[in-house]
Write a protein that holds these residues in place. Structure first.
Motif, PDB file in Angstrom:
ATOM      1  N   ASN A  92      38.644  50.501  43.296  1.00 24.54           N
ATOM      2  CA  ASN A  92      39.987  50.462  42.718  1.00 24.54           C
ATOM      3  C   ASN A  92      40.624  49.098  42.978  1.00 24.54           C
ATOM      4  O   ASN A  92      41.421  48.911  43.905  1.00 24.54           O
ATOM      5  N   ILE A  93      40.258  48.134  42.119  1.00 20.73           N
ATOM      6  CA  ILE A  93      40.733  46.769  42.298  1.00 20.73           C
ATOM      7  C   ILE A  93      42.242  46.688  42.158  1.00 20.73           C
ATOM      8  O   ILE A  93      42.912  45.956  42.898  1.00 20.73           O
ATOM      9  N   ASP A  94      42.804  47.449  41.206  1.00 20.02           N
ATOM     10  CA  ASP A  94      44.247  47.361  40.977  1.00 20.02           C
ATOM     11  C   ASP A  94      45.044  47.743  42.221  1.00 20.02           C
ATOM     12  O   ASP A  94      46.081  47.150  42.518  1.00 20.02           O
ATOM     13  N   LYS A  95      44.561  48.720  42.996  1.00 17.58           N
ATOM     14  CA  LYS A  95      45.250  49.114  44.228  1.00 17.58           C
ATOM     15  C   LYS A  95      45.183  47.996  45.268  1.00 17.58           C
ATOM     16  O   LYS A  95      46.155  47.722  45.976  1.00 17.58           O
ATOM     17  N   GLY A  96      44.024  47.345  45.352  1.00 19.32           N
ATOM     18  CA  GLY A  96      43.892  46.230  46.277  1.00 19.32           C
ATOM     19  C   GLY A  96      44.807  45.076  45.916  1.00 19.32           C
ATOM     20  O   GLY A  96      45.433  44.474  46.784  1.00 19.32           O
ATOM     21  N   LEU A  97      44.916  44.772  44.617  1.00 19.27           N
ATOM     22  CA  LEU A  97      45.771  43.679  44.170  1.00 19.27           C
ATOM     23  C   LEU A  97      47.250  44.017  44.364  1.00 19.27           C
ATOM     24  O   LEU A  97      48.057  43.139  44.683  1.00 19.27           O
ATOM     25  N   LEU A  98      47.619  45.276  44.181  1.00 21.31           N
ATOM     26  CA  LEU A  98      49.004  45.683  44.389  1.00 21.31           C
ATOM     27  C   LEU A  98      49.401  45.493  45.853  1.00 21.31           C
ATOM     28  O   LEU A  98      50.495  44.993  46.143  1.00 21.31           O
ATOM     29  N   MET A  99      48.519  45.875  46.758  1.00 21.05           N
ATOM     30  CA  MET A  99      48.811  45.686  48.179  1.00 21.05           C
ATOM     31  C   MET A  99      48.901  44.193  48.517  1.00 21.05           C
ATOM     32  O   MET A  99      49.768  43.759  49.287  1.00 21.05           O
ATOM     33  N   ALA A 100      48.023  43.398  47.920  1.00 20.61           N
ATOM     34  CA  ALA A 100      48.036  41.955  48.168  1.00 20.61           C
ATOM     35  C   ALA A 100      49.335  41.333  47.677  1.00 20.61           C
ATOM     36  O   ALA A 100      49.897  40.443  48.325  1.00 20.61           O
ATOM     37  N   ARG A 101      49.823  41.795  46.542  1.00 23.66           N
ATOM     38  CA  ARG A 101      51.075  41.258  46.000  1.00 23.66           C
ATOM     39  C   ARG A 101      52.235  41.468  46.969  1.00 23.66           C
ATOM     40  O   ARG A 101      53.075  40.584  47.163  1.00 23.66           O
ATOM     41  N   LYS A 102      52.280  42.621  47.605  1.00 25.66           N
ATOM     42  CA  LYS A 102      53.367  42.920  48.532  1.00 25.66           C
ATOM     43  C   LYS A 102      53.352  42.002  49.747  1.00 25.66           C
ATOM     44  O   LYS A 102      54.385  41.765  50.367  1.00 25.66           O
ATOM     45  N   ALA A 103      52.180  41.485  50.081  1.00 24.15           N
ATOM     46  CA  ALA A 103      52.060  40.638  51.271  1.00 24.15           C
ATOM     47  C   ALA A 103      52.801  39.315  51.111  1.00 24.15           C
ATOM     48  O   ALA A 103      53.202  38.710  52.108  1.00 24.15           O
TER      49      ALA A 103
END
Length: 255
Positions: A104-115
């Motif tokens: 689930n790449i989109d979930k990983g990218l969403l978490m990265a965005r919050k960082a």
């Protein structure tokens, strides 16, 4: 003022395939097997990139079915960042390995965005892109809308996914996708990413941010100085008034 990077490593089972394999089929390499996995190839090549940007802030996300923030962005990469990547080995029996199934790449990218918390920076995504194409595209569009750059290093990425993603974001300078089927491909991709991040276009962004920060601090200090001056003037006049009122020669006698 450090630059911000977040590295998102794909931990799905397909990253345990041999580095030379393409697509998602084949047998995983287990503990004791010879050869290098996709994950090991990407991890080993990444160390050179990390050395090139030593002193900058790096965060680390490991993702599969769900993302996991392994390291919040830090400049202490030698003992608080690289150790996580080194500790992940084939057949380690960790919870991360046991519960990894999807990509689930989109979930990983969403978490990265919050960082990033509203700051500028770049994400380095290492994955075989075994995800629904729409999910992947949605994740990329979300990052670019927020002004976050994304470099995708596709390990064994299929031709159709590479072509469609490349075409959709061909005109976007803040997105690049690379195919890495060998250690040489991976090192070349990291080299290109390094040169892009060191280019005047993105170095100037950091300088502009630093200049804006200095201007804001100067304005705050100016306001504080004016307030202190006003307070000083008020206190001075009050002191003078009290001294005058208490002076014997200035007192009015009764009658």
């Amino acid at each position: 003022l450090q630059r911000n990077f977040v590295v998102a490593f794909d931990m799905s089972p397909s990253m345990n395939l041999p580095a030379s394999s393409k697509g998602f089929g084949g047998d995983d390499l287990k503990e004791g097997d010879g050869g290098v996995t996709r994950y090991e190839m990407a991890r080993d090549a990444f160390h050179k990139f990390l050395d090139r940007f030593r002193g900058e802030r790096f965060g680390l996300i490991l993702f599969s079915t769900e993302p996991f923030f392994a390291r919040w962005p830090t400049i202490e990469t030698e003992n608080r960042f690289a150790e996580v990547l080194e500790s992940i080995r084939r057949g380690s029996g960790t919870q991360l390995e046991a519960f990894s199934s999807l990509t689930n790449i989109d979930k990983g990218l969403l978490m990265a965005r919050k960082a990033f918390n509203g700051e500028e920076g770049a994400i380095i995504l290492i994955s075989d892109a075994e995800d629904d194409l729409e999910n992947l595209g949605r994740g990329v569009r979300s990052l670019r809308k927020a002004g976050i750059r994304l470099y995708t290093l596709g390990v064994g990425i299929p031709d159709d996914i590479l072509a469609r993603i490349s075409q959709e974001f061909a005109a976007d300078p803040g997105f690049r996708i690379f195919r890495a089927d060998s250690e040489q491909d991976m090192e070349e991709a990291y080299r290109v990413v390094s040169e892009i991040e060191e280019s005047p276009q993105f170095v100037d962004e950091t300088r502009v941010f630093e200049t804006d920060l200095r201007a804001m601090l100067s304005a705050i200090l100016a306001i504080i100085s004016v307030l202190l001056l006003v307070i000083n003037e008020v206190m001075f006049h009050q002191t003078v008034s009290m001294k005058l009122s208490s002076h014997p020669a200035l007192k009015v006698s009764d009658g």
